[in-house]
Design a protein around this motif. Structure first.
Motif, PDB file in Angstrom:
ATOM      1  N   SER A 168      70.446  20.828  39.367  1.00  0.00           N
ATOM      2  CA  SER A 168      70.827  22.236  39.447  1.00  0.00           C
ATOM      3  C   SER A 168      70.578  22.915  38.117  1.00  0.00           C
ATOM      4  O   SER A 168      70.755  22.307  37.056  1.00  0.00           O
ATOM      5  CB  SER A 168      72.301  22.391  39.858  1.00  0.00           C
ATOM      6  OG  SER A 168      73.164  21.945  38.839  1.00  0.00           O
ATOM      7  N   THR A 169      70.147  24.154  38.196  1.00  0.00           N
ATOM      8  CA  THR A 169      69.948  24.976  37.005  1.00  0.00           C
ATOM      9  C   THR A 169      70.674  26.297  37.208  1.00  0.00           C
ATOM     10  O   THR A 169      70.798  26.783  38.339  1.00  0.00           O
ATOM     11  CB  THR A 169      68.457  25.245  36.737  1.00  0.00           C
ATOM     12  OG1 THR A 169      67.859  25.787  37.925  1.00  0.00           O
ATOM     13  CG2 THR A 169      67.729  23.966  36.354  1.00  0.00           C
ATOM     14  N   HIS A 170      71.144  26.858  36.103  1.00  0.00           N
ATOM     15  CA  HIS A 170      71.888  28.112  36.156  1.00  0.00           C
ATOM     16  C   HIS A 170      71.028  29.242  35.600  1.00  0.00           C
ATOM     17  O   HIS A 170      70.332  29.067  34.595  1.00  0.00           O
ATOM     18  CB  HIS A 170      73.183  27.984  35.348  1.00  0.00           C
ATOM     19  CG  HIS A 170      74.069  26.887  35.816  1.00  0.00           C
ATOM     20  ND1 HIS A 170      75.011  26.265  35.011  1.00  0.00           N
ATOM     21  CD2 HIS A 170      74.160  26.259  37.028  1.00  0.00           C
ATOM     22  CE1 HIS A 170      75.641  25.333  35.692  1.00  0.00           C
ATOM     23  NE2 HIS A 170      75.142  25.307  36.925  1.00  0.00           N
ATOM     24  N   HIS A 171      71.111  30.393  36.228  1.00  0.00           N
ATOM     25  CA  HIS A 171      70.293  31.533  35.839  1.00  0.00           C
ATOM     26  C   HIS A 171      71.183  32.748  35.609  1.00  0.00           C
ATOM     27  O   HIS A 171      72.151  32.974  36.347  1.00  0.00           O
ATOM     28  CB  HIS A 171      69.265  31.854  36.923  1.00  0.00           C
ATOM     29  CG  HIS A 171      68.295  30.753  37.186  1.00  0.00           C
ATOM     30  ND1 HIS A 171      67.041  30.701  36.629  1.00  0.00           N
ATOM     31  CD2 HIS A 171      68.408  29.624  37.952  1.00  0.00           C
ATOM     32  CE1 HIS A 171      66.417  29.604  37.037  1.00  0.00           C
ATOM     33  NE2 HIS A 171      67.232  28.934  37.840  1.00  0.00           N
ATOM     34  N   LEU A 172      70.844  33.530  34.601  1.00  0.00           N
ATOM     35  CA  LEU A 172      71.439  34.841  34.365  1.00  0.00           C
ATOM     36  C   LEU A 172      70.327  35.849  34.582  1.00  0.00           C
ATOM     37  O   LEU A 172      69.402  35.958  33.774  1.00  0.00           O
ATOM     38  CB  LEU A 172      72.011  34.927  32.948  1.00  0.00           C
ATOM     39  CG  LEU A 172      73.083  33.890  32.600  1.00  0.00           C
ATOM     40  CD1 LEU A 172      73.510  34.017  31.147  1.00  0.00           C
ATOM     41  CD2 LEU A 172      74.302  34.047  33.519  1.00  0.00           C
ATOM     42  N   LEU A 173      70.409  36.588  35.675  1.00  0.00           N
ATOM     43  CA  LEU A 173      69.309  37.468  36.074  1.00  0.00           C
ATOM     44  C   LEU A 173      69.314  38.764  35.258  1.00  0.00           C
ATOM     45  O   LEU A 173      70.344  39.148  34.697  1.00  0.00           O
ATOM     46  CB  LEU A 173      69.406  37.768  37.569  1.00  0.00           C
ATOM     47  CG  LEU A 173      68.764  36.687  38.468  1.00  0.00           C
ATOM     48  CD1 LEU A 173      69.468  35.368  38.340  1.00  0.00           C
ATOM     49  CD2 LEU A 173      68.753  37.150  39.922  1.00  0.00           C
ATOM     50  N   PRO A 174      68.154  39.431  35.188  1.00  0.00           N
ATOM     51  CA  PRO A 174      68.038  40.632  34.351  1.00  0.00           C
ATOM     52  C   PRO A 174      69.119  41.660  34.691  1.00  0.00           C
ATOM     53  O   PRO A 174      69.292  42.035  35.852  1.00  0.00           O
ATOM     54  CB  PRO A 174      66.647  41.171  34.693  1.00  0.00           C
ATOM     55  CG  PRO A 174      65.892  39.977  35.186  1.00  0.00           C
ATOM     56  CD  PRO A 174      66.891  39.122  35.883  1.00  0.00           C
ATOM     57  N   SER A 175      69.840  42.120  33.673  1.00  0.00           N
ATOM     58  CA  SER A 175      70.918  43.091  33.850  1.00  0.00           C
ATOM     59  C   SER A 175      70.976  44.008  32.629  1.00  0.00           C
ATOM     60  O   SER A 175      71.913  43.929  31.839  1.00  0.00           O
ATOM     61  CB  SER A 175      72.260  42.376  34.041  1.00  0.00           C
ATOM     62  OG  SER A 175      72.188  41.402  35.065  1.00  0.00           O
TER      63      SER A 175
END
Length: 955
Positions: A766-773
């Motif tokens: 599993s990988t965690h992502h912080l999407l463009p904001s």
């Protein structure tokens, strides 16, 4: 005429028990290795050559004849072991002392449980073997401490006991670590390393008991046929008084006084009252958070966070006089914060908790200020406050990160509020039974700066509350997904408790060390490592910081208590409040004016906290440097209370380890319909695990997830690891109770509202992502690969940005579409998209770029929750009403995993009109259907709604 038999040969006494026990174990090891080597090194995962040294359990319990040889020799030692306990009691018993009796009982139970785990092997009954083994280790703690406490004035014996006891308990840490590496992570060779530590425990344990022979040098057992007595031959020429001083030096004077039940009850009441303080304080943020959560903005009730500044009114002389003279009433009124659970209305409950926090902070500040005139009494209060925090963390671990006496708990969700309240009343009555030491004209220490003390108190209390009020908080800071490369909350959390315990011991025994700039520098390094790194290295920083915060709290609070409480605690709690708001604004910047200035700056929060603590340390160092005011550094004259505080620490650690054992993962994860190769996936926005009536909702969530037979579920708004949410983690309870793997998602230092994944299937990666904001709040996502019936299936859990930030949502839709499109595996998306069906960004998520299909494109009633899929055979879709658990329904879909390569290939190319063909429920196999429990009116407010029934599909 009398007949007397004397037993005086010390060499004869020193050897037999030790020799026979060693022979018992070593003979079994030699025989077992000679006859069944490959069998006894084989474990549930690996054998030779990965594992090449047998464990104690495998050696003594798995095979004949080594098992019989061991049992014969160990049976021979049973008599001497019981005799050892009896003789030790005779040696140490004195009129009026109860401690020797207690230690004798613990030694007796310890010996019986030793026989239990050696005769009931793991092969015979694994559960009872473990229970008896753990009981043996638990009773070894009071036996070890008691032997040191009751030891005759023999410095050599005390020295050996300290070394062997330290080695024994120190060995437990790597022992547990390598057992976890074997049991949970299945690391080849880990069980062999574990076995070496296990054998070391045997030798250290036997060696500790063998030291008793040194004390028996002056002990003589006489058997007479008439009344008579002997005290033995005292061959030492050293006066007893000198020997007693040597003993006091060897034990740091802690065990110089006898055990008194009244003193023990005093310390127990103090610590429990400290636990109550932290329980009330940590509950305030949760009940305040409920209101902006439901108002979706500032509600006005947030002002109640300022109730902690109550000590400021102690600056008014008349008020201070009345509070100091009526401390019992003040502390009793603080229990309103516990009794608040009796109030159903959320607003009234909030004000009850706020009043409890006000009175609690006021009462503790007054008590510390009053007792500062007597160093030993002040130290007992400070230790009660600090150990109370540790007790709060232990209780929260046992209750899966909920405090059982919080006002969001009640009997229906596991609360022990009534019991906790009764004990709290008794604790307050005991806590306040002594008259105040200072009244109208208190003596204050003018040598140091009250302002610097206030800075230190503000930073310290924020650090203790935000990082140490739950053992899983810092573990989740360093969590970064599967495969597991760091600590896990339900396995490794005791390391945090151990670090906190070590910090308390250092703070009380070496306060001069704790307040040095060197120690402060070490604490700053720990804070930096925790903030900047992940996995085990980041956690090492967390442990360092935990130990430092607990250590510095002793001198820092003690110094603050000697100054004006209106400044040190009133201003200190005000600074603490601003830090609390600061660490909320880094995430909730969209809700407050000027919030974007601090968005995503947890590092700034950590720096501010350490700078404030540094100001407090500067005040301590400056105060100590003034020779005219060395009274601040004077050690308490009476340290007899410390042994009770050490006992409290030991008991709390034991209780934690017991809870740790009960929560140890079972690895028994079974999907509901494995025979049909079907799994049910769901998405649910859980609203931070507070229901519409301000009760913690984990139990109700668990029931619905279980009864809907959900195998994979995405949870949103699930990050509760902040002060305002109570530093909780709902996923721990759900995962352990439902038998699921869990990925918490981006941690609390990633500045999101949280996304989590629970799965009955192993999480391969599993990988965690912080999407463009660029404008709004960060959007979290999890990309996990599951092993679903032998087929890798990708699951995406995603929470989109807010409606007010359309550019954020557009960028996020493009990012996630590319991420999903990059996967060549069957995939599902469990999401909160904030878009209308078939419009706008929907057509980016469901597109050729992503390759994803809508679970039901005809469902035009959606706005937030969506389930998308590709490469799988969708068989059903349903929407389940939420009742009063949260503000969002539960959406679920069923998927069939193709068994053959041909069938898998066909799922990628099936035409849309065939893929979307709906059928009746009786046209699909029974194992593919949704539970009938929720048809019609359903149960507990949960029912299939919108369509009034599930929809089924087939092709």
């Amino acid at each position: 005429m009398t007949s007397t038999a004397r037993y005086k040969d010390k060499d004869a006494r020193r050897g037999p028990v030790l020799q026979r026990q060693v022979v018992a174990f070593l003979s079994a090891l030699i025989v077992g290795s000679s006859l069944h080597y490959r069998k006894i090194v084989q474990n549930e995962w690996y054998g030779f050559p990965d594992e090449w040294f047998p464990s104690v359990s495998a050696t003594i319990g798995d095979r004949y004849p080594e098992r019989s040889i061991f049992m014969i020799f160990i049976a021979i030692t049973s008599g001497p072991r019981f005799a050892l306990v009896g003789l030790w009691y005779l040696l140490t018993a004195k009129p009026g002392r109860t401690l020797p009796k207690a230690i004798a009982i613990s030694g007796l139970v310890r010996t019986l449980t030793c026989g239990g785990w050696t005769y009931i092997t793991s092969t015979d009954d694994h559960d009872w073997h473990d229970i008896l083994m753990i009981s043996y280790l638990v009773f070894t703690i009071p036996w070890t401490a008691g032997c040191i406490a009751l030891s005759p004035p023999n410095a050599k014996a005390i020295k050996y006991r300290k070394y062997l006891a330290g080695g024994f308990f120190g060995t437990l840490v790597p022992l547990v670590y390598f057992f976890i590496q074997h049991k949970v992570h299945r690391v080849p060779g880990a069980y062999t390393t574990y076995a070496f530590f296990e054998w070391s425990l045997i030798l250290l344990d036997v060696g500790f008991d063998a030291v008793t022979a040194l004390d028996f040098d002056t002990f003589e057992v006489v058997v007479r046929d008439v009344k008579g007595a002997t005290k033995g031959a005292n061959t030492s020429s050293v006066p007893t008084a000198v020997l007693e001083k040597v003993k006091d030096k060897a034990t740091a004077g802690i065990f110089s006084a006898g055990f008194r039940l009244g003193d023990a009850l005093d310390i127990a009441a103090d610590v429990y009252h400290g636990f109550v303080f932290w329980s009330i304080l940590t509950s305030l943020g949760v009940v305040v958070w409920y209101f902006p959560l439901w108002h979706m903005g500032i509600s006005g009730f947030e002002v109640l966070v300022m109730t902690t500044v109550a000590p400021a009114i102690l600056g008014i002389k008349s008020v201070r006089f009345k509070i100091l003279k009526n401390q019992r009433l003040t502390h009793l009124l603080s229990l309103t914060g516990l009794a608040a659970y009796l109030i159903e209305d959320p607003i009234c409950r909030l004000f009850a908790v706020g009043f409890g926090v006000w009175m609690s902070c006021l009462g503790w500040a007054a008590t510390l200020y009053s007792d500062s005139a007597q160093p030993a009494r002040l130290e007992t209060r400070v230790l009660a406050w600090v150990i109370g925090l540790l007790m709060s963390s232990v209780a929260k671990f046992a209750w899966h990160t909920n405090n059982p006496i919080w006002p969001i708990m009640h009997a229906a969700n596991g609360g022990w509020n009534g019991t906790g309240l009764i004990l709290a009343v008794l604790a307050v009555l005991r806590f306040t039974r002594r008259a105040p030491l200072q009244g109208g004209k208190p003596v204050e220490d003018k040598s140091g700066s009250a302002l610097l003390s206030a800075f230190g108190i503000g930073g310290l209390f924020f650090g203790l509350h935000s990082l140490l009020s739950d053992t899983s908080t810092m573990i989740l800071w360093v969590w970064d997904g599967y495969p597991i490369r760091g600590p896990v909350s339900n396995v490794h959390a005791w390391y945090t408790i151990a670090a906190m315990t070590a910090g308390v011991v250092v703070g009380v025994s070496r306060p001069a060390l704790a307040r040095t700039w060197t120690a402060y520098g070490v604490g700053c390094v720990g804070a930096a490592v925790l903030t900047l790194y992940h996995q085990w290295f980041g956690y090492y920083g967390a442990l360092t910081l935990a130990a430092y915060l607990m250590a510095i709290s002793i001198p820092l609070i003690s110094s603050a208590a000697k100054k004006s409480p209106a400044t040190t605690f009133g201003l200190g709690f005000l600074i603490y409040n601003f830090l609390v708001l600061f660490h909320v604004w880094v995430v909730a910047y969209a809700f407050v004016p000027g919030g974007p200035l601090v968005r995503e700056h947890t590092d700034w929060v950590m720096i501010t906290m350490m700078l404030l603590i540094g100001a407090g340390v500067f005040g301590l160092v400056s105060q100590r440097a003034k020779s005219a005011h060395k009274i601040a550094d004077r050690r308490p004259v009476n340290t007899s209370h410390r042994k009770y505080h050490l006992a409290a620490l030991g008991i709390l650690n034991i209780l934690f380890l017991c809870a740790n054992f009960l929560r140890f993962p079972t690895n028994d994860y079974k999907p509901y319909h494995a025979e049909d190769r079907v799994f049910t996936a769901g998405i649910w926005t859980i609203h931070f695990s507070l229901d519409n009536d301000m009760w913690s909702s984990e139990y109700r969530m668990r029931d619905l997830i279980k009864e809907m037979e959900i195998d994979v579920i995405g949870l949103l708004e699930s990050d509760l690891q902040r002060i305002i949410m109570g530093n909780r983690d709902t996923t721990q309870f759900l995962a352990e109770d439902l038998g699921m793997y869990v990925d918490y998602g981006p941690g609390p230092n990633k500045h999101t509202w949280g996304a989590a994944l629970l799965s009955k299937f192993p999480i391969l990666n599993s990988t965690h992502h912080l999407l463009p904001s660029p404008v709004g709040e960060l959007a979290p996502a999890i990309h996990a690969t599951l092993d679903v019936y032998g087929t890798p299936v990708d699951v995406f859990v995603f929470h989109s940005g807010q409606e007010e930030d359309p550019e954020d949502r557009r960028l996020q839709s493009e990012y996630l579409a590319k991420l999903m499109g990059s996967s060549p595996r069957p995939s599902i998306l469990l999401s909160y998209l904030v878009t209308d069906p078939l419009k706008g960004n929907y057509n980016t998520y469901v597109s050729d770029v992503s390759g994803m299909h809508d679970v039901d494109a005809t469902d035009d009633d959606r706005w937030c929750e969506y389930i998308l899929f590709k490469g799988l055979r969708r068989t059903g879709y349903a929407r389940v009403s939420r009742s009063t658990i949260t503000d969002t329904e539960l959406q679920v879909a069923k998927f069939h995993v193709p068994a053959s390569e041909e069938e898998r290939a066909r799922t990628w190319t099936v035409p849309k009109e065939l893929r979307d063909r709906r059928v009746q429920e009786d046209e699909v196999p029974a194992g593919w259907r949704f539970p009938g429990l929720f048809r019609g009116e359903g149960v507990r407010g949960h029912a299939y709604h919108v369509f009034n029934e599930p929809r089924y599909y087939n092709f």
